[in-house]
Scaffold this motif. Structure first.
Motif, PDB file in Angstrom:
ATOM      1  N   VAL A  90      -5.997   7.826  13.261  1.00 22.55           N
ATOM      2  CA  VAL A  90      -5.992   8.415  14.602  1.00 22.55           C
ATOM      3  C   VAL A  90      -5.068   7.631  15.540  1.00 22.55           C
ATOM      4  N   LEU A  91      -5.061   6.315  15.394  1.00 25.69           N
ATOM      5  CA  LEU A  91      -4.206   5.488  16.246  1.00 25.69           C
ATOM      6  C   LEU A  91      -2.744   5.603  15.826  1.00 25.69           C
ATOM      7  N   ALA A  92      -2.503   5.651  14.518  1.00 30.36           N
ATOM      8  CA  ALA A  92      -1.129   5.820  14.038  1.00 30.36           C
ATOM      9  C   ALA A  92      -0.553   7.143  14.541  1.00 30.36           C
ATOM     10  N   ASN A  93      -1.343   8.203  14.448  1.00 30.67           N
ATOM     11  CA  ASN A  93      -0.881   9.502  14.943  1.00 30.67           C
ATOM     12  C   ASN A  93      -0.581   9.448  16.439  1.00 30.67           C
ATOM     13  N   GLU A  94      -1.442   8.774  17.179  1.00 35.35           N
ATOM     14  CA  GLU A  94      -1.248   8.641  18.628  1.00 35.35           C
ATOM     15  C   GLU A  94       0.053   7.913  18.928  1.00 35.35           C
TER      16      GLU A  94
END
Length: 97
Positions: free
Chosen positions: A9-13
């Motif tokens: 989720v953080l990588a996508n963000e």
């Protein structure tokens, strides 16, 4: 970021990707996750500059040359034993306090 164990989720963000899955809808990056990632990426950045310094201490590219010189000064500048960063600097250089 995957090597650092960064949550998807953080990588996508960070990469500007959108995940349309149901789980992504209810999962969010937290400030703590972002701070940890920033610390990890900073370590990777410093290591890359240190590795580059070992190849050659200067660069014909002005921005890289400036970054290398700053990193060299940070890394090799002696710190007083009474300075709070003394132990941390020794550890970062692979020495025990």
């Amino acid at each position: 970021m995957e090597e650092l164990g960064c949550p998807k989720v953080l990588a996508n963000e960070r990469l500007g990707h959108e995940d349309g899955s149901v789980s992504a809808r209810y999962t969010h990056g937290t400030d703590t996750m972002r701070a940890l990632l920033m610390d990890q990426l900073t370590e990777v950045w410093h290591k890359s500059l240190d590795d580059r310094l070992l190849l050659a201490p200067r660069s014909p590219a002005p921005i890289l040359d400036r970054l290398l010189q700053q990193r060299a000064a940070e890394r090799w500048h002696p710190v007083s034993r009474s300075h709070p960063d003394h132990t941390q600097m020794q550890r970062s250089q692979g020495r025990s306090p």
